[in-house]
Write a protein that holds these residues in place. Structure first.
Motif, PDB file in Angstrom:
ATOM      1  N   VAL A  99      15.636  40.062   7.300  1.00 51.18           N
ATOM      2  CA  VAL A  99      16.594  39.174   7.894  1.00 51.18           C
ATOM      3  C   VAL A  99      16.255  38.727   9.317  1.00 51.18           C
ATOM      4  N   SER A 100      15.466  39.686  10.032  1.00 50.40           N
ATOM      5  CA  SER A 100      14.584  39.404  11.163  1.00 50.40           C
ATOM      6  C   SER A 100      13.457  38.627  11.234  1.00 50.40           C
ATOM      7  N   LEU A 101      12.918  38.528  10.269  1.00 53.19           N
ATOM      8  CA  LEU A 101      11.599  38.064   9.962  1.00 53.19           C
ATOM      9  C   LEU A 101      11.582  36.427   9.354  1.00 53.19           C
ATOM     10  N   GLU A 102      12.553  36.234   8.468  1.00 52.19           N
ATOM     11  CA  GLU A 102      12.698  34.977   7.754  1.00 52.19           C
ATOM     12  C   GLU A 102      12.971  33.816   8.783  1.00 52.19           C
ATOM     13  N   LEU A 103      12.649  32.663   8.364  1.00 52.35           N
ATOM     14  CA  LEU A 103      12.675  31.753   9.158  1.00 52.35           C
ATOM     15  C   LEU A 103      14.077  30.812   9.222  1.00 52.35           C
ATOM     16  N   LEU A 104      14.720  30.675   8.198  1.00 55.18           N
ATOM     17  CA  LEU A 104      16.182  30.331   8.186  1.00 55.18           C
ATOM     18  C   LEU A 104      17.148  30.937   7.036  1.00 55.18           C
ATOM     19  N   GLY A 105      18.222  30.853   7.370  1.00 55.67           N
ATOM     20  CA  GLY A 105      19.208  31.483   6.275  1.00 55.67           C
ATOM     21  C   GLY A 105      19.531  33.173   6.582  1.00 55.67           C
ATOM     22  N   ARG A 106      20.476  33.549   5.939  1.00 59.47           N
ATOM     23  CA  ARG A 106      21.103  34.938   6.276  1.00 59.47           C
ATOM     24  C   ARG A 106      20.942  35.450   7.547  1.00 59.47           C
ATOM     25  N   TYR A 111      31.424  38.819  13.834  1.00 55.44           N
ATOM     26  CA  TYR A 111      32.566  38.038  14.372  1.00 55.44           C
ATOM     27  C   TYR A 111      32.975  37.881  15.668  1.00 55.44           C
ATOM     28  N   GLY A 112      33.046  36.501  16.106  1.00 54.19           N
ATOM     29  CA  GLY A 112      33.150  36.245  17.510  1.00 54.19           C
ATOM     30  C   GLY A 112      31.702  36.192  18.262  1.00 54.19           C
ATOM     31  N   ALA A 113      30.300  36.627  17.383  1.00 55.37           N
ATOM     32  CA  ALA A 113      29.338  36.321  18.195  1.00 55.37           C
ATOM     33  C   ALA A 113      28.180  35.427  17.646  1.00 55.37           C
ATOM     34  N   PRO A 114      27.571  34.620  18.491  1.00 55.83           N
ATOM     35  CA  PRO A 114      26.611  33.638  17.832  1.00 55.83           C
ATOM     36  C   PRO A 114      25.483  33.980  16.692  1.00 55.83           C
ATOM     37  N   LEU A 115      25.110  33.085  16.217  1.00 54.69           N
ATOM     38  CA  LEU A 115      24.355  33.278  15.082  1.00 54.69           C
ATOM     39  C   LEU A 115      22.893  33.725  15.740  1.00 54.69           C
ATOM     40  N   GLU A 116      22.039  34.667  15.173  1.00 55.26           N
ATOM     41  CA  GLU A 116      20.682  34.830  15.750  1.00 55.26           C
ATOM     42  C   GLU A 116      19.683  33.879  14.987  1.00 55.26           C
ATOM     43  N   GLY A 117      19.026  33.178  15.514  1.00 50.12           N
ATOM     44  CA  GLY A 117      17.904  32.446  14.802  1.00 50.12           C
ATOM     45  C   GLY A 117      17.161  31.832  15.883  1.00 50.12           C
ATOM     46  N   ILE A 118      16.350  30.888  15.622  1.00 50.30           N
ATOM     47  CA  ILE A 118      15.425  30.081  16.440  1.00 50.30           C
ATOM     48  C   ILE A 118      16.185  29.374  17.346  1.00 50.30           C
ATOM     49  N   ALA A 119      17.074  28.451  17.018  1.00 54.41           N
ATOM     50  CA  ALA A 119      17.968  27.852  18.285  1.00 54.41           C
ATOM     51  C   ALA A 119      18.587  28.984  19.218  1.00 54.41           C
ATOM     52  N   THR A 120      18.459  30.413  19.148  1.00 56.33           N
ATOM     53  CA  THR A 120      19.115  31.317  20.325  1.00 56.33           C
ATOM     54  C   THR A 120      17.811  31.670  20.658  1.00 56.33           C
ATOM     55  N   GLY A 121      16.686  31.244  20.316  1.00 49.70           N
ATOM     56  CA  GLY A 121      15.417  31.861  21.129  1.00 49.70           C
ATOM     57  C   GLY A 121      14.486  32.778  20.436  1.00 49.70           C
ATOM     58  N   GLN A 122      14.717  32.902  19.239  1.00 50.86           N
ATOM     59  CA  GLN A 122      14.104  33.881  18.499  1.00 50.86           C
ATOM     60  C   GLN A 122      12.715  33.000  17.812  1.00 50.86           C
ATOM     61  N   TYR A 123      11.607  32.471  18.492  1.00 48.96           N
ATOM     62  CA  TYR A 123      10.672  31.898  18.028  1.00 48.96           C
ATOM     63  C   TYR A 123       9.851  32.207  17.302  1.00 48.96           C
ATOM     64  N   PRO A 186      17.602  30.089   3.038  1.00 53.73           N
ATOM     65  CA  PRO A 186      16.860  30.969   3.086  1.00 53.73           C
ATOM     66  C   PRO A 186      15.358  30.469   2.968  1.00 53.73           C
ATOM     67  N   THR A 187      14.479  30.601   4.128  1.00 52.80           N
ATOM     68  CA  THR A 187      13.023  29.994   3.806  1.00 52.80           C
ATOM     69  C   THR A 187      12.088  30.968   4.400  1.00 52.80           C
ATOM     70  N   LEU A 188      10.997  31.299   3.587  1.00 48.38           N
ATOM     71  CA  LEU A 188       9.983  31.983   3.771  1.00 48.38           C
ATOM     72  C   LEU A 188       8.735  32.040   2.937  1.00 48.38           C
ATOM     73  N   GLY A 189       7.587  32.729   3.365  1.00 49.05           N
ATOM     74  CA  GLY A 189       6.476  32.552   2.498  1.00 49.05           C
ATOM     75  C   GLY A 189       5.463  31.922   3.030  1.00 49.05           C
ATOM     76  N   ALA A 190       4.073  32.200   2.427  1.00 49.67           N
ATOM     77  CA  ALA A 190       2.874  31.653   2.934  1.00 49.67           C
ATOM     78  C   ALA A 190       2.530  30.562   2.386  1.00 49.67           C
ATOM     79  N   SER A 191       3.271  29.768   1.842  1.00 49.00           N
ATOM     80  CA  SER A 191       2.750  28.535   0.953  1.00 49.00           C
ATOM     81  C   SER A 191       2.409  27.381   1.892  1.00 49.00           C
ATOM     82  N   GLY A 192       3.200  27.360   3.160  1.00 49.73           N
ATOM     83  CA  GLY A 192       2.854  26.215   3.779  1.00 49.73           C
ATOM     84  C   GLY A 192       1.553  26.369   4.526  1.00 49.73           C
ATOM     85  N   ALA A 193       1.000  27.583   5.048  1.00 51.78           N
ATOM     86  CA  ALA A 193      -0.289  27.984   5.513  1.00 51.78           C
ATOM     87  C   ALA A 193      -1.187  27.607   4.541  1.00 51.78           C
TER      88      ALA A 193
END
Length: 290
Positions: A99-106, A111-123, A186-193
Motif C-alpha cells: 500500500v505504501s509502495l505502489e504508484l496509485l490505488g488502494r 475518515y475525515g483524513a486526506p488520501l495518502e499519495g503522490i499528490a500529498t508529497g509521497q513522491y 492500482p498500478t505497480l510493476g517493472a514493465s515501464g522500466a
C-alpha cells in the motif's frame, strides 16, 4: 546461403554485427566494442596498444556508450532482479507494505483524513512502484524480460549509463501513469522500466546498423500485449508507452556520436532533460489534483 546476413563477432560468432575494429578490421559486437578516438577497437588491439599510467587509463576498454568494460557485464541487471525479488518476498511477509509502495490505488484512507499519495508529497511512489510486484506471474514475466533485454544492453552501455537508463525509464512510465490514470487505479510493476530498455535497444540496434527485424518484432509483441488484453490481464499502457519513449530518448543522448568530455556532457545533459520532463509532468498533475 543467406548472403544478406551480417558477419558474426570474432569473439562471439553467434552475434551478428555491422561494426569492425578500426585497427584489425575484425567484426565486433557491443560487448567487445571499445571506444577509440576514431571508431571502435577490439579488446586485443587496445591491450596491445595501451601504455601505463594516465595513458593506460585513457585507453581502458570502454563500451559503445563510453562506459568502462567490466568483468561481469550484467552485474547491475542481476542486482535489479535481486531487488525486485527481495521486495516481492517482503510484500508476501508484510502485505500492507504494498500500500505504501505502489504508484496509485488502494490509498490508506481514514475518515475525515486526506488520501495518502503522490499528490500529498509521497513522491517515492514514482520509483518504489517500479520494484513492486504482488503476483508471481507478474514478477516472473518482468524479470525474464529484464534479463533477456537488459543483460546485453548493460554490456553495450556500461553499468552507470545502464542504471540511469533503467531508473529514468521507470520514472517516465510512472509519470505518464500519474498524469493519465484515475487516482484509484492500482498500478505497480517493472514493465515501464523494461519497456524503456526495449526502446533503448531499438535505438542501439539502429545506431550500430544491426538487423532490425528481430528488435521490431519484439517491439510489435510488446505493443500487442499493451493494447490487446489477453485472459483478462490488466496492463497499464501508460506505463509501457511512457517507459518506451523515455528509454528511447535517453538512449539517443547516451549514443550520440561524440568523444571525451563532450560525450559525457551530452549524456549527462540528456539524462537531466529527461528527468526534468518527468518532473514537469508530475508537477502539472499534482496541480490538477490539489
Amino acid at each position: 546461403m543467406d548472403t544478406d546476413r551480417l558477419p558474426g563477432c570474432y569473439r562471439h560468432p553467434d552475434r551478428d554485427t555491422g561494426i569492425s575494429c578500426t585497427r584489425c578490421e575484425r567484426p565486433i559486437c557491443p560487448e567487445c566494442m571499445i571506444s577509440a578516438s576514431v571508431g571502435f577497437q577490439c579488446p586485443e588491439c587496445v591491450r596491445g596498444g595501451s601504455g601505463t599510467g594516465h595513458s593506460a587509463a585513457a585507453n581502458a576498454p570502454r563500451t559503445v556508450a563510453g562506459g568502462l568494460v567490466t568483468g561481469d557485464p550484467q552485474l547491475v541487471t542481476k542486482i535489479l532482479i535481486g531487488i525486485n525479488a527481495a521486495v516481492f518476498l517482503a510484500v508476501l511477509a508484510m502485505p500492507g507494505l504494498a500500500v505504501s509502495l505502489e504508484l496509485l490505488g488502494r490509498y490508506v484512507e481514514y475518515y475525515g483524513a486526506p488520501l495518502e499519495g503522490i499528490a500529498t508529497g509521497q513522491y517515492h511512489r514514482l520509483l518504489t512502484s517500479v520494484f513492486l510486484h504482488v503476483e508471481w506471474w507478474h514478477i516472473f514475466g518482468n524479470m525474464l524480460a529484464l534479463w533477456v533485454i537488459g543483460g546485453p544492453l548493460e554490456a553495450a552501455l556500461g553499468r552507470v549509463r545502464y542504471l540511469a537508463l533503467y531508473l529514468l525509464s521507470g520514472l517516465g512510465g510512472s509519470a505518464l501513469v500519474y498524469l493519465l490514470t484515475a487516482p484509484n487505479t492500482p498500478t505497480l510493476g517493472a514493465s515501464g522500466a523494461v519497456c524503456g530498455l526495449l526502446g533503448a535497444t531499438v535505438v542501439l540496434a539502429r545506431r550500430l546498423r544491426y538487423e532490425m527485424r528481430p528488435v521490431l518484432v519484439t517491439l510489435g509483441l510488446m505493443l500487442l500485449i499493451t493494447f490487446v488484453p489477453f485472459g483478462g490481464l490488466s496492463v497499464s499502457w501508460q506505463a509501457h508507452i511512457g517507459g518506451l519513449v523515455t528509454g528511447a530518448l535517453v538512449a539517443l543522448g547516451l549514443l550520440v556520436p561524440a568523444a571525451g568530455r563532450r560525450r559525457v556532457f551530452v549524456q549527462t545533459a540528456a539524462c537531466a532533460v529527461v528527468f526534468l520532463l518527468a518532473v514537469a509532468v508530475v508537477v502539472v498533475r499534482t496541480a490538477e489534483l490539489t
